[in-house]
Design a protein around this motif. Structure first.
Motif, PDB file in Angstrom:
ATOM      1  N   ALA A  94       4.196   5.133  -1.904  1.00 46.41           N
ATOM      2  CA  ALA A  94       5.404   5.961  -1.943  1.00 46.41           C
ATOM      3  C   ALA A  94       6.312   5.557  -3.104  1.00 46.41           C
ATOM      4  O   ALA A  94       6.931   6.408  -3.751  1.00 46.41           O
ATOM      5  CB  ALA A  94       6.157   5.855  -0.622  1.00 46.41           C
ATOM      6  N   LEU A  95       6.387   4.258  -3.378  1.00 45.88           N
ATOM      7  CA  LEU A  95       7.198   3.774  -4.493  1.00 45.88           C
ATOM      8  C   LEU A  95       6.616   4.247  -5.828  1.00 45.88           C
ATOM      9  O   LEU A  95       7.350   4.719  -6.711  1.00 45.88           O
ATOM     10  CB  LEU A  95       7.289   2.248  -4.461  1.00 45.88           C
ATOM     11  CG  LEU A  95       8.018   1.584  -5.636  1.00 45.88           C
ATOM     12  CD1 LEU A  95       9.428   2.131  -5.787  1.00 45.88           C
ATOM     13  CD2 LEU A  95       8.047   0.061  -5.451  1.00 45.88           C
ATOM     14  N   ILE A  96       5.298   4.141  -5.988  1.00 49.54           N
ATOM     15  CA  ILE A  96       4.662   4.610  -7.220  1.00 49.54           C
ATOM     16  C   ILE A  96       4.918   6.101  -7.404  1.00 49.54           C
ATOM     17  O   ILE A  96       5.262   6.565  -8.500  1.00 49.54           O
ATOM     18  CB  ILE A  96       3.148   4.317  -7.186  1.00 49.54           C
ATOM     19  CG1 ILE A  96       2.887   2.812  -7.259  1.00 49.54           C
ATOM     20  CG2 ILE A  96       2.440   5.024  -8.351  1.00 49.54           C
ATOM     21  CD1 ILE A  96       1.427   2.424  -7.094  1.00 49.54           C
ATOM     22  N   ALA A  97       4.755   6.869  -6.324  1.00 52.10           N
ATOM     23  CA  ALA A  97       4.972   8.317  -6.408  1.00 52.10           C
ATOM     24  C   ALA A  97       6.407   8.635  -6.814  1.00 52.10           C
ATOM     25  O   ALA A  97       6.643   9.528  -7.640  1.00 52.10           O
ATOM     26  CB  ALA A  97       4.636   8.972  -5.063  1.00 52.10           C
ATOM     27  N   LYS A  98       7.379   7.910  -6.261  1.00 58.25           N
ATOM     28  CA  LYS A  98       8.775   8.162  -6.615  1.00 58.25           C
ATOM     29  C   LYS A  98       9.034   7.791  -8.085  1.00 58.25           C
ATOM     30  O   LYS A  98       9.725   8.517  -8.805  1.00 58.25           O
ATOM     31  CB  LYS A  98       9.692   7.361  -5.693  1.00 58.25           C
ATOM     32  CG  LYS A  98      11.176   7.411  -6.080  1.00 58.25           C
ATOM     33  CD  LYS A  98      11.735   8.813  -6.225  1.00 58.25           C
ATOM     34  CE  LYS A  98      11.896   9.547  -4.931  1.00 58.25           C
ATOM     35  NZ  LYS A  98      12.934   9.037  -4.063  1.00 58.25           N
ATOM     36  N   LEU A  99       8.484   6.675  -8.530  1.00 62.39           N
ATOM     37  CA  LEU A  99       8.716   6.245  -9.911  1.00 62.39           C
ATOM     38  C   LEU A  99       8.201   7.266 -10.919  1.00 62.39           C
ATOM     39  O   LEU A  99       8.893   7.601 -11.884  1.00 62.39           O
ATOM     40  CB  LEU A  99       8.064   4.882 -10.154  1.00 62.39           C
ATOM     41  CG  LEU A  99       8.734   3.681  -9.484  1.00 62.39           C
ATOM     42  CD1 LEU A  99       7.860   2.441  -9.626  1.00 62.39           C
ATOM     43  CD2 LEU A  99      10.116   3.418 -10.076  1.00 62.39           C
ATOM     44  N   VAL A 100       6.972   7.766 -10.702  1.00 61.03           N
ATOM     45  CA  VAL A 100       6.440   8.734 -11.675  1.00 61.03           C
ATOM     46  C   VAL A 100       7.179  10.067 -11.579  1.00 61.03           C
ATOM     47  O   VAL A 100       7.353  10.772 -12.585  1.00 61.03           O
ATOM     48  CB  VAL A 100       4.912   8.931 -11.521  1.00 61.03           C
ATOM     49  CG1 VAL A 100       4.176   7.636 -11.799  1.00 61.03           C
ATOM     50  CG2 VAL A 100       4.544   9.488 -10.163  1.00 61.03           C
ATOM     51  N   LYS A 115      -4.575   9.901 -15.576  1.00 59.95           N
ATOM     52  CA  LYS A 115      -5.721   9.005 -15.392  1.00 59.95           C
ATOM     53  C   LYS A 115      -5.273   7.676 -14.785  1.00 59.95           C
ATOM     54  O   LYS A 115      -5.923   7.120 -13.895  1.00 59.95           O
ATOM     55  CB  LYS A 115      -6.420   8.749 -16.730  1.00 59.95           C
ATOM     56  CG  LYS A 115      -7.081   9.972 -17.339  1.00 59.95           C
ATOM     57  CD  LYS A 115      -7.665   9.630 -18.712  1.00 59.95           C
ATOM     58  CE  LYS A 115      -8.277  10.845 -19.386  1.00 59.95           C
ATOM     59  NZ  LYS A 115      -8.765  10.514 -20.755  1.00 59.95           N
ATOM     60  N   LYS A 116      -4.154   7.168 -15.288  1.00 60.93           N
ATOM     61  CA  LYS A 116      -3.650   5.878 -14.811  1.00 60.93           C
ATOM     62  C   LYS A 116      -3.239   5.954 -13.344  1.00 60.93           C
ATOM     63  O   LYS A 116      -3.478   5.023 -12.556  1.00 60.93           O
ATOM     64  CB  LYS A 116      -2.459   5.452 -15.675  1.00 60.93           C
ATOM     65  CG  LYS A 116      -2.034   4.009 -15.501  1.00 60.93           C
ATOM     66  CD  LYS A 116      -0.968   3.622 -16.518  1.00 60.93           C
ATOM     67  CE  LYS A 116      -1.503   3.639 -17.924  1.00 60.93           C
ATOM     68  NZ  LYS A 116      -0.568   3.015 -18.905  1.00 60.93           N
ATOM     69  N   LEU A 117      -2.633   7.076 -12.960  1.00 60.74           N
ATOM     70  CA  LEU A 117      -2.201   7.249 -11.580  1.00 60.74           C
ATOM     71  C   LEU A 117      -3.392   7.310 -10.634  1.00 60.74           C
ATOM     72  O   LEU A 117      -3.391   6.669  -9.574  1.00 60.74           O
ATOM     73  CB  LEU A 117      -1.363   8.521 -11.465  1.00 60.74           C
ATOM     74  CG  LEU A 117      -0.634   8.762 -10.147  1.00 60.74           C
ATOM     75  CD1 LEU A 117       0.359   7.643  -9.859  1.00 60.74           C
ATOM     76  CD2 LEU A 117       0.070  10.112 -10.168  1.00 60.74           C
ATOM     77  N   LEU A 118      -4.422   8.064 -10.995  1.00 61.23           N
ATOM     78  CA  LEU A 118      -5.624   8.122 -10.165  1.00 61.23           C
ATOM     79  C   LEU A 118      -6.284   6.749 -10.053  1.00 61.23           C
ATOM     80  O   LEU A 118      -6.766   6.363  -8.981  1.00 61.23           O
ATOM     81  CB  LEU A 118      -6.618   9.135 -10.735  1.00 61.23           C
ATOM     82  CG  LEU A 118      -6.239  10.617 -10.650  1.00 61.23           C
ATOM     83  CD1 LEU A 118      -7.408  11.475 -11.109  1.00 61.23           C
ATOM     84  CD2 LEU A 118      -5.828  11.015  -9.237  1.00 61.23           C
ATOM     85  N   ALA A 119      -6.311   6.012 -11.162  1.00 65.52           N
ATOM     86  CA  ALA A 119      -6.897   4.668 -11.149  1.00 65.52           C
ATOM     87  C   ALA A 119      -6.104   3.747 -10.229  1.00 65.52           C
ATOM     88  O   ALA A 119      -6.682   2.942  -9.480  1.00 65.52           O
ATOM     89  CB  ALA A 119      -6.938   4.096 -12.562  1.00 65.52           C
ATOM     90  N   ALA A 120      -4.778   3.865 -10.252  1.00 64.72           N
ATOM     91  CA  ALA A 120      -3.935   3.033  -9.390  1.00 64.72           C
ATOM     92  C   ALA A 120      -4.211   3.323  -7.919  1.00 64.72           C
ATOM     93  O   ALA A 120      -4.333   2.405  -7.092  1.00 64.72           O
ATOM     94  CB  ALA A 120      -2.461   3.271  -9.710  1.00 64.72           C
ATOM     95  N   PHE A 121      -4.311   4.605  -7.572  1.00 64.37           N
ATOM     96  CA  PHE A 121      -4.575   4.957  -6.176  1.00 64.37           C
ATOM     97  C   PHE A 121      -5.984   4.561  -5.752  1.00 64.37           C
ATOM     98  O   PHE A 121      -6.216   4.192  -4.592  1.00 64.37           O
ATOM     99  CB  PHE A 121      -4.308   6.448  -5.942  1.00 64.37           C
ATOM    100  CG  PHE A 121      -2.873   6.727  -5.614  1.00 64.37           C
ATOM    101  CD1 PHE A 121      -2.462   6.884  -4.307  1.00 64.37           C
ATOM    102  CD2 PHE A 121      -1.924   6.786  -6.617  1.00 64.37           C
ATOM    103  CE1 PHE A 121      -1.128   7.107  -3.995  1.00 64.37           C
ATOM    104  CE2 PHE A 121      -0.589   7.013  -6.328  1.00 64.37           C
ATOM    105  CZ  PHE A 121      -0.183   7.172  -5.010  1.00 64.37           C
ATOM    106  N   ALA A 122      -6.926   4.605  -6.675  1.00 67.12           N
ATOM    107  CA  ALA A 122      -8.277   4.124  -6.366  1.00 67.12           C
ATOM    108  C   ALA A 122      -8.255   2.628  -6.071  1.00 67.12           C
ATOM    109  O   ALA A 122      -8.914   2.152  -5.126  1.00 67.12           O
ATOM    110  CB  ALA A 122      -9.217   4.424  -7.528  1.00 67.12           C
ATOM    111  N   GLN A 123      -7.484   1.868  -6.841  1.00 66.96           N
ATOM    112  CA  GLN A 123      -7.370   0.426  -6.605  1.00 66.96           C
ATOM    113  C   GLN A 123      -6.688   0.139  -5.261  1.00 66.96           C
ATOM    114  O   GLN A 123      -7.101  -0.751  -4.521  1.00 66.96           O
ATOM    115  CB  GLN A 123      -6.589  -0.236  -7.747  1.00 66.96           C
ATOM    116  CG  GLN A 123      -7.231  -0.133  -9.111  1.00 66.96           C
ATOM    117  CD  GLN A 123      -8.463  -1.022  -9.275  1.00 66.96           C
ATOM    118  OE1 GLN A 123      -9.000  -1.564  -8.302  1.00 66.96           O
ATOM    119  NE2 GLN A 123      -8.918  -1.173 -10.501  1.00 66.96           N
ATOM    120  N   LEU A 124      -5.650   0.902  -4.951  1.00 64.79           N
ATOM    121  CA  LEU A 124      -5.002   0.742  -3.642  1.00 64.79           C
ATOM    122  C   LEU A 124      -5.987   1.035  -2.520  1.00 64.79           C
ATOM    123  O   LEU A 124      -6.013   0.345  -1.501  1.00 64.79           O
ATOM    124  CB  LEU A 124      -3.796   1.674  -3.535  1.00 64.79           C
ATOM    125  CG  LEU A 124      -2.579   1.362  -4.396  1.00 64.79           C
ATOM    126  CD1 LEU A 124      -1.537   2.472  -4.256  1.00 64.79           C
ATOM    127  CD2 LEU A 124      -1.961   0.012  -4.029  1.00 64.79           C
TER     128      LEU A 124
END
Length: 261
Positions: A94-100, A115-124
């Motif tokens: 939720a924090l990442i989503a708010k920041l972007v 691409k970076k956002l999808l990669a971050a969610f894949a890592q999560l």
């Protein structure tokens, strides 16, 4: 009509069964679309009503890059299940989503950040430490907010190796021989400095297994919060929720005192 690919960032209720959905799309950056009937129990549109879901949907982009678009039918979807089922991971997501959402204007294509956002969610979703993933995103978003600390080298000598500390005065790291030139440097330990420098440039899609001590994680978070508070001037409620959750978990971790006879 168009096939629109993106990651659902958030939803807002609109009438009984409809939602306004904010999506970080591959081709048009962040847009808001109306999803009618999505809250009905048998709606085939339900995936687009779930934050942190990757979707491909038939719809229309906002006309002339203003207002809202429409989602008509979901063609493909992939939910990041661990992200939505684990409370701590969901809080960091939720924090990442708010920041972007705050960092980028709507209707502006952001190919690399998509691409970076999808990669971050894949890592999560792969259960990587959610604080580490979020700190990487926070540090790499700083230039988007107009804040660009120098993590590469001492600005006075160009030195890239040695013992460093963060200096507001020099907007980045300074080497040990220059510590006396800023009485208000942050007095960081070298492990914290190392990871700050690493996280500011790392390709998040290639993040391996990272296990940090509580002390190092606190040090990194202290610097990230300092930069967002002092230079960005932004502290979202999602971050305050994480802080309260961590404090509550800390209280639960305290062992009860033994009862005295």
């Amino acid at each position: 009509m168009a096939l629109i690919e993106g990651l659902v960032l958030s939803t807002t209720a609109y009438r009984d069964n409809d939602l306004l959905v904010k999506v970080f799309t591959k081709d048009e950056g962040i847009i808001t679309v109306m999803a009618c009937g999505v809250k009905k129990s048998k709606s085939a549109m339900r995936p687009i009503g779930q934050p942190y879901t990757w979707v491909v949907f038939d719809g229309t982009y906002p006309k002339n890059k203003q207002g809202i678009g429409f989602a008509n039918s979901v063609q493909e979807s992939k939910i990041y299940r661990h992200v939505v089922e684990d409370l701590t991971t969901a809080a960091y997501a939720a924090l990442i989503a708010k920041l972007v959402t705050v960092a980028f204007e709507e209707h502006v294509k952001q190919t690399e950040w998509y691409k970076k956002l999808l990669a971050a969610f894949a890592q999560l979703n792969e259960q990587k430490d959610p604080q580490v993933v979020t700190n990487i995103i926070e540090l790499q978003l700083l230039p988007v907010f107009g804040v660009a600390p120098n993590w590469r080298a001492d600005p006075l000598t160009g030195q890239v190796e040695g013992d460093f500390d963060y200096s507001d005065k020099y907007n980045g790291i300074i080497e040990k021989s220059h510590f006396d030139m800023d009485d208000h440097r942050l007095h960081l330990d070298q492990k914290t400095v190392y990871y700050l420098r690493l996280f500011s440039t790392i390709d998040i899609s290639k993040l391996g297994s990272v296990t940090l001590s509580v002390v190092t994680k606190r040090g990194i978070q202290r610097v990230v919060d300092y930069l967002y508070d002092r230079q960005v001037g932004f502290q979202p409620k999602e971050k305050r929720f994480i802080q309260k959750m961590a404090a509550f978990e800390g209280q639960l971790a305290i062992k009860p005192r033994k009862r005295e006879d």
